[in-house]
Design a protein around this motif. Structure first.
Motif, PDB file in Angstrom:
ATOM      1  N   LEU A   2       1.006  -1.211   0.041  1.00 36.05           N
ATOM      2  CA  LEU A   2      -0.328   0.353  -0.349  1.00 36.05           C
ATOM      3  C   LEU A   2       1.497   1.061  -0.077  1.00 36.05           C
ATOM      4  CD1 LEU A   2      -2.674   1.862   0.293  1.00 36.05           C
ATOM      5  CD2 LEU A   2      -2.515   1.311   2.925  1.00 36.05           C
ATOM      6  N   GLN A   3       1.694   1.281   0.622  1.00 33.84           N
ATOM      7  CA  GLN A   3       2.674   2.579   0.823  1.00 33.84           C
ATOM      8  C   GLN A   3       3.292   2.492  -0.704  1.00 33.84           C
ATOM      9  OE1 GLN A   3       5.205   1.516   3.834  1.00 33.84           O
ATOM     10  NE2 GLN A   3       3.673   2.534   5.888  1.00 33.84           N
ATOM     11  N   TRP A   4       3.954   1.499  -0.967  1.00 36.06           N
ATOM     12  CA  TRP A   4       5.051   1.740  -1.762  1.00 36.06           C
ATOM     13  C   TRP A   4       3.967   2.514  -3.353  1.00 36.06           C
ATOM     14  CZ3 TRP A   4       9.731   3.286  -3.209  1.00 36.06           C
ATOM     15  CH2 TRP A   4      10.322   2.174  -2.137  1.00 36.06           C
ATOM     16  N   THR A   5       2.290   1.323  -3.348  1.00 35.50           N
ATOM     17  CA  THR A   5       1.223   2.523  -4.238  1.00 35.50           C
ATOM     18  C   THR A   5       1.080   3.906  -4.277  1.00 35.50           C
ATOM     19  OG1 THR A   5       0.816  -0.718  -3.396  1.00 35.50           O
ATOM     20  CG2 THR A   5      -0.800   1.533  -5.158  1.00 35.50           C
ATOM     21  N   LEU A   6       1.231   3.552  -2.879  1.00 37.61           N
ATOM     22  CA  LEU A   6       0.404   5.265  -2.872  1.00 37.61           C
ATOM     23  C   LEU A   6       1.390   6.303  -2.924  1.00 37.61           C
ATOM     24  CD1 LEU A   6      -1.376   5.142   0.701  1.00 37.61           C
ATOM     25  CD2 LEU A   6      -2.817   5.631  -1.665  1.00 37.61           C
ATOM     26  N   PHE A   7       3.083   5.458  -2.765  1.00 35.99           N
ATOM     27  CA  PHE A   7       3.828   6.448  -3.803  1.00 35.99           C
ATOM     28  C   PHE A   7       3.857   6.498  -4.423  1.00 35.99           C
ATOM     29  CE2 PHE A   7       8.919   7.138  -4.877  1.00 35.99           C
ATOM     30  CZ  PHE A   7       8.877   7.864  -4.058  1.00 35.99           C
ATOM     31  N   GLY A   8       3.955   5.445  -5.355  1.00 36.34           N
ATOM     32  CA  GLY A   8       3.801   5.675  -6.948  1.00 36.34           C
ATOM     33  C   GLY A   8       3.132   6.879  -6.768  1.00 36.34           C
ATOM     34  N   VAL A   9       1.694   6.792  -6.774  1.00 36.16           N
ATOM     35  CA  VAL A   9       0.291   7.316  -7.175  1.00 36.16           C
ATOM     36  C   VAL A   9       0.897   9.274  -7.075  1.00 36.16           C
ATOM     37  CG1 VAL A   9      -1.741   8.326  -6.931  1.00 36.16           C
ATOM     38  CG2 VAL A   9      -1.091   6.039  -6.747  1.00 36.16           C
ATOM     39  N   GLY A  10       1.523   9.198  -5.990  1.00 36.92           N
ATOM     40  CA  GLY A  10       1.799  10.576  -5.249  1.00 36.92           C
ATOM     41  C   GLY A  10       3.129  10.983  -6.655  1.00 36.92           C
ATOM     42  N   VAL A  11       4.101  10.413  -6.945  1.00 34.04           N
ATOM     43  CA  VAL A  11       4.668  10.793  -8.018  1.00 34.04           C
ATOM     44  C   VAL A  11       4.127  11.587  -9.321  1.00 34.04           C
ATOM     45  CG1 VAL A  11       7.101  10.174  -9.040  1.00 34.04           C
ATOM     46  CG2 VAL A  11       6.865   9.632  -6.681  1.00 34.04           C
ATOM     47  N   GLY A  12       3.360  10.034  -9.525  1.00 32.28           N
ATOM     48  CA  GLY A  12       2.181   9.917 -10.430  1.00 32.28           C
ATOM     49  C   GLY A  12       1.411  11.637 -10.965  1.00 32.28           C
ATOM     50  N   LEU A  13       0.687  12.126  -8.937  1.00 36.40           N
ATOM     51  CA  LEU A  13       0.013  12.940  -9.412  1.00 36.40           C
ATOM     52  C   LEU A  13       1.104  14.517  -9.005  1.00 36.40           C
ATOM     53  CD1 LEU A  13      -2.466  11.973  -6.326  1.00 36.40           C
ATOM     54  CD2 LEU A  13      -2.636  12.412  -9.738  1.00 36.40           C
ATOM     55  N   VAL A  14       1.911  14.735  -8.766  1.00 35.43           N
ATOM     56  CA  VAL A  14       3.259  15.555  -8.181  1.00 35.43           C
ATOM     57  C   VAL A  14       3.772  15.714  -9.304  1.00 35.43           C
ATOM     58  CG1 VAL A  14       5.338  16.542  -7.877  1.00 35.43           C
ATOM     59  CG2 VAL A  14       4.012  15.087  -6.134  1.00 35.43           C
ATOM     60  N   LEU A  15       3.819  15.062 -10.815  1.00 28.77           N
ATOM     61  CA  LEU A  15       4.762  14.913 -12.000  1.00 28.77           C
ATOM     62  C   LEU A  15       3.804  15.803 -13.069  1.00 28.77           C
ATOM     63  CD1 LEU A  15       6.512  11.981 -12.783  1.00 28.77           C
ATOM     64  CD2 LEU A  15       7.764  13.995 -12.301  1.00 28.77           C
ATOM     65  N   ILE A  16       2.539  15.042 -12.796  1.00 27.12           N
ATOM     66  CA  ILE A  16       1.335  15.659 -13.598  1.00 27.12           C
ATOM     67  C   ILE A  16       1.074  16.669 -13.042  1.00 27.12           C
ATOM     68  CG2 ILE A  16      -1.134  15.797 -14.369  1.00 27.12           C
ATOM     69  CD1 ILE A  16      -1.219  12.087 -14.276  1.00 27.12           C
ATOM     70  N   SER A  17       1.175  17.176 -11.687  1.00 24.63           N
ATOM     71  CA  SER A  17       1.185  18.846 -11.974  1.00 24.63           C
ATOM     72  C   SER A  17       1.989  19.273 -11.960  1.00 24.63           C
ATOM     73  CB  SER A  17       0.620  18.649 -10.192  1.00 24.63           C
ATOM     74  OG  SER A  17       0.535  19.971  -9.165  1.00 24.63           O
ATOM     75  N   ILE A  18       3.072  19.637 -12.018  1.00 21.92           N
ATOM     76  CA  ILE A  18       4.210  19.917 -12.639  1.00 21.92           C
ATOM     77  C   ILE A  18       4.113  20.048 -13.875  1.00 21.92           C
ATOM     78  CG2 ILE A  18       6.856  20.201 -12.497  1.00 21.92           C
ATOM     79  CD1 ILE A  18       6.958  18.781 -10.187  1.00 21.92           C
ATOM     80  N   ALA A  19       3.558  19.361 -15.298  1.00 21.93           N
ATOM     81  CA  ALA A  19       3.188  19.412 -16.099  1.00 21.93           C
ATOM     82  C   ALA A  19       2.447  20.438 -16.347  1.00 21.93           C
ATOM     83  CB  ALA A  19       3.787  18.035 -16.496  1.00 21.93           C
ATOM     84  N   VAL A  20       1.178  20.586 -16.071  1.00 25.50           N
ATOM     85  CA  VAL A  20       0.519  20.938 -16.217  1.00 25.50           C
ATOM     86  C   VAL A  20       0.941  22.752 -15.420  1.00 25.50           C
ATOM     87  CG1 VAL A  20      -2.514  22.334 -14.916  1.00 25.50           C
ATOM     88  CG2 VAL A  20      -1.821  19.839 -15.660  1.00 25.50           C
ATOM     89  N   ASN A  21       0.945  22.900 -14.434  1.00 29.23           N
ATOM     90  CA  ASN A  21       1.495  24.197 -13.908  1.00 29.23           C
ATOM     91  C   ASN A  21       2.757  24.789 -14.683  1.00 29.23           C
ATOM     92  OD1 ASN A  21       0.686  24.422 -11.638  1.00 29.23           O
ATOM     93  ND2 ASN A  21       2.109  22.906 -10.269  1.00 29.23           N
TER      94      ASN A  21
END
Length: 585
Positions: free
Chosen positions: A282-301
């Motif tokens: 669960l922790q690694w899954t959430l970490f991967g989801v978090g990294v993906g969301l941050v990258l998407i957010s940075i790209a949008v920004n």
């Protein structure tokens, strides 16, 4: 700094701020999600281990209940109770002798036998090792093993003395060596005094049999009220009593405590994190989801910031063109009606207004130059007047009209001072102008007016507002001068803190009380139009130049004279700087 550098710096700052904000927000959200699902998983495992721990406590209660049931059987059977009383008060030989005597006394088969009862009662329970009966004074002991293989090593290790000492323990359930011991007191039915104690030695392995294989890595412990460990499948870590609560994290493990049972025992479970399956995944899954969301957010920004940065750069380029003199520069107006669109529209309007303003200023400068040329041409007329007055004066002097000559001289001097277009002069200049005016008026009225000057030399160079003393002298000749006797004027100046006080005092007719009230009212009324070239005018000019805290004050006594005080700020600056500072205020 170039426009491109400005652009890059702003863009980098915006991207950094947006990225950090996104990272913080997503990280905080995932942290709480991880904690939430971890707690759910931990609670589920805690419920499973709690069920195992409770089954162990129930098994302990059943063992104790079996011992209690046995003692109740003894109480119910009077013959058996009598046999117990004999055993608790006699040694084994006397006990056997008493049993034989009772057998012959009854002349029949003696069916009640304590030894047979205790040996046979727990034959169904393989966990019971032995049953021991100990007298209240610990003088007599009867032991009835049900499992000689386990009892013999136990007895050889501890001996009878140590076994008897264990009876003094307070708890009804305690641990002795590798055995779990249950204790039950037997009272005398007639006296209700303790007759002895029954001890049941059991193999604690029955508690381990209740632990499922998938929970074997967890530590299951059973403790009594004194927190002494009765059973534990693994070494129990040292845990403080205040931390013995469900879900408490001890290192990489979780602690669970089961409620105390009727037998006075309670359970404690230590669950290693490895037993709570799915948490690392669960922790690694959430970490991967978090990294993906941050990258998407940075790209949008990145794309949003870059789009607005390009629009800002267009505005900066337009400003640069305006700075270079391209006043007709226009900015493209975006269809999106946002703040940048409003800035572009305002910039274009400002350019148009600036063009119109420059045209107006250019026209005004031309008109001003024309006015200056006319003014230079007009300067010929005052010079012609001064030259004419000087010619008349010299002609009067040649004819012997000395008084007329002096009057023309003083008038010419007054006109020259008046024609000089300067607002601020020195106190000495203003005093000299007053002297000239006074001498002119003396020639006019053919009456001498004594003039006394009480001013220290440095104060004469103090900057002073032009044409503030002459109206006072003019008022003196109009209202205060005695026609029959000489009336004097006294002029003084002194510094009082940050204020320069200039006083004009006479010993003339004075002013009536009604007139004084009228003058004071005019001075206090900002809209008063009376005396425009007199006291009110002087008072208003001083306040306009220096502030409302300065101005003119007048005192007078009818028949004794009048005193006028002018208050202006004191300064050690020169006249030029003083004038500039006065206007800047």
């Amino acid at each position: 700094m170039s426009a491109n550098k400005r652009k890059r710096r702003i863009f980098q700052r915006m991207l950094l701020i947006f990225s950090l904000t996104s990272l913080f927000t997503v990280g905080l959200l995932l942290f709480f999600i991880s904690k939430y699902y971890t707690n759910i998983k931990v609670d589920a495992v805690l419920q499973e281990t709690k069920a195992v721990s409770e089954s162990q406590l129930v098994a302990v209660d059943r063992k104790e209940a079996a011992l209690v049931a046995m003692t109740q059987e003894i109480y119910k059977n009077s013959d058996l109770m009598n046999d117990v009383q004999i055993a608790m008060t006699h040694d084994y030989a006397d006990y056997i002798r008493q049993n034989i005597d009772n057998y012959y006394a009854r002349q029949g088969f003696y069916s009640v036998d304590l030894q047979s009862f205790l040996r046979s009662y727990f034959t169904y329970d393989e966990d019971v090792i032995a049953v021991q009966l100990v007298s209240g004074d610990k003088e007599f002991t009867y032991t009835f093993p049900t499992n000689y293989g386990k009892w013999q090593p136990f007895f050889e290790k501890y001996g009878e003395k140590k076994l008897l000492q264990s009876i003094s323990r307070k708890e009804n359930v305690f641990r002795l060596g590798e055995s779990l011991v249950f204790k039950q007191v037997i009272n005398d039915p007639s006296t209700l005094q303790p007759l002895g104690t029954v001890l049941m030695y059991t193999d604690p392995g029955f508690l381990g049999d209740l632990i499922p294989n998938n929970k074997s890595a967890s530590t299951f412990a059973v403790l009594n009220r004194e927190k002494a460990t009765l059973y534990s499948n693994h070494t129990l870590p040292d845990i403080k009593s205040e931390n013995m609560e469900n879900g408490y994290r001890h290192g990489s493990s979780y602690i669970q405590t089961t409620e105390e049972q009727a037998s006075g025992v309670f359970g404690q479970v230590v669950i290693p994190e490895s037993q709570i399956g799915g948490i690392p995944v669960l922790q690694w899954t959430l970490f991967g989801v978090g990294v993906g969301l941050v990258l998407i957010s940075i790209a949008v920004n990145f794309f949003i910031s870059r789009r607005y940065s390009n629009r800002i750069q267009v505005i900066i380029d337009g400003m640069d063109q305006m700075e270079k003199g391209e006043l007709r520069a226009k900015l493209p107006v975006d269809e999106r009606e946002d703040e940048l669109t409003l800035i572009s529209q305002s910039f274009n309007k400002m350019g148009d207004s600036l063009n119109d303003y420059i045209k107006q200023v250019y026209t005004l400068e031309i008109e001003e130059q024309k006015a200056q040329l006319k003014a230079l041409q007009g300067q010929v007329e005052p010079h012609f007047l001064y030259n004419s007055l000087e010619a008349i004066r010299m002609h009067a002097r040649l004819e012997g009209a000395k008084v007329t000559s002096n009057m023309i001289y003083h008038l010419s001097t007054l006109l020259r001072y008046t024609a000089d277009n300067i607002e601020m002069v020195t106190l000495a200049d203003e005093v000299n102008y007053v002297r000239q005016y006074l001498q002119f008026m003396e020639l006019r009225y053919q009456q001498e007016v004594p003039f006394f000057l009480e001013v220290e030399e440095p104060l004469l160079e103090h900057p002073f507002l032009k044409f503030t003393l002459q109206p006072l002298v003019e008022n003196f000749f109009k209202y205060a001068r005695h026609e029959e006797k000489r009336t004097s004027l006294t002029f003084s100046a002194k510094r009082v803190g940050g204020v320069l006080e200039v006083r004009m005092r006479d010993d003339g007719l004075g002013i009536t009380e009604d007139k004084m009230r009228e003058i004071q009212s005019d001075l206090a009324d900002e809209k008063s139009e009376q005396g425009r070239i007199g006291l009110v005018n002087i008072h208003r000019r001083i306040q306009l130049y220096f502030g409302e805290q300065y101005g003119l004050a007048i005192t007078s006594i009818e028949g004794q004279g009048t005193e006028v005080t002018l208050r202006v700020p004191y300064t050690s600056q020169g006249r030029k700087n003083y004038v500039e500072n006065a206007f800047s205020r």
